[in-house]
Design an enzyme around this catalytic site. Structure first.
Site, PDB file in Angstrom:
ATOM      1  N   LYS A 167       0.826  -1.209   0.000  1.00 51.74           N
ATOM      2  CA  LYS A 167       0.000   0.000   0.000  1.00 51.74           C
ATOM      3  C   LYS A 167       0.864   1.264   0.000  1.00 51.74           C
ATOM      4  O   LYS A 167       0.345   2.370   0.011  1.00 51.74           O
ATOM      5  CB  LYS A 167      -0.905   0.010   1.244  1.00 51.74           C
ATOM      6  CG  LYS A 167      -1.887  -1.163   1.282  1.00 51.74           C
ATOM      7  CD  LYS A 167      -2.874  -0.994   2.414  1.00 51.74           C
ATOM      8  CE  LYS A 167      -3.696  -2.243   2.673  1.00 51.74           C
ATOM      9  NZ  LYS A 167      -4.290  -2.847   1.487  1.00 51.74           N
ATOM     10  N   LYS A 194      14.939  -6.666   4.221  1.00 53.24           N
ATOM     11  CA  LYS A 194      15.395  -5.665   5.201  1.00 53.24           C
ATOM     12  C   LYS A 194      16.829  -5.911   5.687  1.00 53.24           C
ATOM     13  O   LYS A 194      17.533  -4.967   6.026  1.00 53.24           O
ATOM     14  CB  LYS A 194      14.422  -5.602   6.386  1.00 53.24           C
ATOM     15  CG  LYS A 194      13.084  -4.969   5.991  1.00 53.24           C
ATOM     16  CD  LYS A 194      12.142  -4.816   7.150  1.00 53.24           C
ATOM     17  CE  LYS A 194      10.796  -4.284   6.670  1.00 53.24           C
ATOM     18  NZ  LYS A 194       9.848  -4.070   7.750  1.00 53.24           N
ATOM     19  N   ALA A 230      10.064 -12.812  18.989  1.00 55.50           N
ATOM     20  CA  ALA A 230      11.444 -12.331  19.144  1.00 55.50           C
ATOM     21  C   ALA A 230      12.161 -12.365  17.800  1.00 55.50           C
ATOM     22  O   ALA A 230      13.365 -12.598  17.735  1.00 55.50           O
ATOM     23  CB  ALA A 230      12.170 -13.185  20.181  1.00 55.50           C
ATOM     24  N   SER A 267      15.056 -18.823  24.223  1.00 55.80           N
ATOM     25  CA  SER A 267      16.445 -18.356  24.113  1.00 55.80           C
ATOM     26  C   SER A 267      16.534 -17.115  23.221  1.00 55.80           C
ATOM     27  O   SER A 267      17.344 -16.225  23.465  1.00 55.80           O
ATOM     28  CB  SER A 267      17.343 -19.474  23.578  1.00 55.80           C
ATOM     29  OG  SER A 267      16.849 -19.908  22.328  1.00 55.80           O
TER      30      SER A 267
HETATM   31  P1  ATR Z   1       9.456 -11.389  11.456  1.00 56.03           P
HETATM   32  O1  ATR Z   1      10.502 -10.828  10.551  1.00 56.03           O
HETATM   33  O2  ATR Z   1       8.046 -11.175  10.991  1.00 56.03           O
HETATM   34  O3  ATR Z   1       9.649 -10.991  12.872  1.00 56.03           O
HETATM   35  P2  ATR Z   1      10.646 -13.912  12.089  1.00 56.03           P
HETATM   36  O4  ATR Z   1      11.961 -13.225  12.309  1.00 56.03           O
HETATM   37  O5  ATR Z   1      10.606 -15.196  11.322  1.00 56.03           O
HETATM   38  O6  ATR Z   1       9.616 -12.976  11.339  1.00 56.03           O
HETATM   39  O7  ATR Z   1       9.978 -14.139  13.531  1.00 56.03           O
HETATM   40  C1  ATR Z   1       8.726 -14.714  13.693  1.00 56.03           C
HETATM   41  C2  ATR Z   1       8.372 -14.728  15.186  1.00 56.03           C
HETATM   42  O8  ATR Z   1       7.053 -15.265  15.325  1.00 56.03           O
HETATM   43  C3  ATR Z   1       9.279 -15.591  16.028  1.00 56.03           C
HETATM   44  O9  ATR Z   1       9.385 -15.021  17.300  1.00 56.03           O
HETATM   45  C4  ATR Z   1       8.503 -16.912  16.084  1.00 56.03           C
HETATM   46  O10 ATR Z   1       8.792 -17.720  17.207  1.00 56.03           O
HETATM   47  P3  ATR Z   1      10.106 -18.695  17.199  1.00 56.03           P
HETATM   48  O11 ATR Z   1      11.272 -17.778  17.450  1.00 56.03           O
HETATM   49  O12 ATR Z   1       9.866 -19.635  18.304  1.00 56.03           O
HETATM   50  O13 ATR Z   1      10.132 -19.328  15.840  1.00 56.03           O
HETATM   51  C5  ATR Z   1       7.102 -16.390  16.192  1.00 56.03           C
HETATM   52  N1  ATR Z   1       6.066 -17.345  15.764  1.00 56.03           N
HETATM   53  C6  ATR Z   1       5.773 -17.709  14.495  1.00 56.03           C
HETATM   54  N2  ATR Z   1       4.739 -18.579  14.481  1.00 56.03           N
HETATM   55  C7  ATR Z   1       4.364 -18.770  15.775  1.00 56.03           C
HETATM   56  C8  ATR Z   1       3.362 -19.544  16.415  1.00 56.03           C
HETATM   57  N3  ATR Z   1       2.509 -20.307  15.721  1.00 56.03           N
HETATM   58  N4  ATR Z   1       3.266 -19.485  17.764  1.00 56.03           N
HETATM   59  C9  ATR Z   1       4.115 -18.723  18.475  1.00 56.03           C
HETATM   60  N5  ATR Z   1       5.097 -17.972  17.926  1.00 56.03           N
HETATM   61  C10 ATR Z   1       5.221 -17.981  16.594  1.00 56.03           C
END
Ligand code: ATR
Length: 278
Positions: free
Chosen positions: A16, A66, A128, A155
């Site tokens: 957008k 990014k 995270a 972690s």
């Molecule tokens: P982004 O750039 O959007 O932050 P990312 O760096 O892949 O994407 O991070 C995705 C975040 O969503 C992570 O914190 C992930 O948890 P993990 O570190 O344990 O992978 C979290 N996440 C994704 N799907 C999830 C789910 N179904 N339940 C809980 N946390 C989820």
């Protein structure tokens, strides 16, 4: 000739940003063009070099580039260094390209525009990943009494907390460790909403009159927003205002004029609702 700007991403069709910047131009009378460009994975540097060689002034960067933009920039603002990611590249008069991130400030400004308080509040961020890393510095700048980062993989949350501990009171934890704790502001920065799922959260997580923010946005309330409403939140928002807010900060960095965000958010929301009801 108008100054030229673009957003790079893959996919990009959904972006957008051109519509938002067009509205900022209409508001301010600035003469610029802003297009969206699909960039093949692995081709970020080639595409950015070509854009700037052709006289391009600035780029916004969306997923998945990014980190590529972070590596591409000749110099980085301190907040971009902290975020480890760049959503804004600006060509300087000497030809160098500065990298910045406006996602975090976009989110904070949206919350402040909504009348939410962060100062002195107990704030919880879920997730995270890169999106969360990008908002921690401006969040801590609002002086919450406590900032907790909770993540499925504990972690990663602990590591993020370590990286930002010099800026304020911040701790990392597992989602399970949230049991028995309460927060005034809860921000969903997981990518779970994208897949229509929600991290498991305790039923009594929200303090009275809590505010809940999903960094994602959609035509309908996200699954996290529905959870928040069902669990007593009195203020609930999605990330559409964050999107417009980061664009406004980019526009300001490039044109040195601060556009109004509220009319743009209102119009986008109306368009999304119209498209849904068609
Ligand atoms: P982004 O750039 O959007 O932050 P990312 O760096 O892949 O994407 O991070 C995705 C975040 O969503 C992570 O914190 C992930 O948890 P993990 O570190 O344990 O992978 C979290 N996440 C994704 N799907 C999830 C789910 N179904 N339940 C809980 N946390 C989820």
């Amino acid at each position: 000739m108008s100054d030229t700007y673009a957003v790079f991403g893959n996919p990009i069709v959904q972006s957008k940003s051109p519509v938002i910047h067009r509205q900022f131009c209409e508001q301010t009378g600035e003469d610029m063009t802003y297009t969206k460009q699909l960039v093949a994975e692995g081709d970020f540097n080639i595409a950015a070099n070509a854009f700037f060689k052709d006289g391009g002034h600035g780029l916004n960067i969306t997923a998945p580039f990014k980190q590529d933009a972070f590596a591409y920039a000749t110099s980085l603002t301190e907040r971009a260094q902290r975020a480890g990611a760049v959503n804004l590249l600006t060509r300087q008069v000497d030809g160098s390209v500065t990298g910045d991130t406006t996602d975090g400030v976009g989110m904070i400004n949206d919350m402040l525009n909504l009348g939410w308080e962060l100062s002195g509040k107990r704030v919880l961020v879920l997730g995270a990943g890169g999106a969360v890393r990008g908002v921690l510095e401006p969040l801590l700048g609002q002086n919450p009494v406590e900032l907790c980062i909770a993540n499925r993989t504990a972690s990663k949350a602990e590591e993020l907390a370590r990286d930002f501990h010099d800026l304020g009171s911040v701790a990392g934890s597992s989602l399970e460790a949230l049991a028995g704790k309460q927060f005034d502001v809860v921000i969903n920065g997981t990518s779970a909403s994208l897949h229509g799922s929600l991290p498991p959260l305790p039923d009594d997580l929200l303090a009275p009159n809590a505010a809940c923010y999903d960094m994602m946005y959609a035509a309908n309330p996200t699954i996290f927003m529905d959870w928040a409403t069902e669990h007593g939140a009195t203020k609930v928002a999605d990330g559409l205002g964050m999107l417009v807010g980061q664009a406004a900060e980019s526009f300001y960095a490039w044109r040195h004029i601060r556009p109004e965000v509220v009319p743009v958010i209102t119009q986008l929301r109306r368009k999304m609702s119209d498209a849904k009801n068609k």
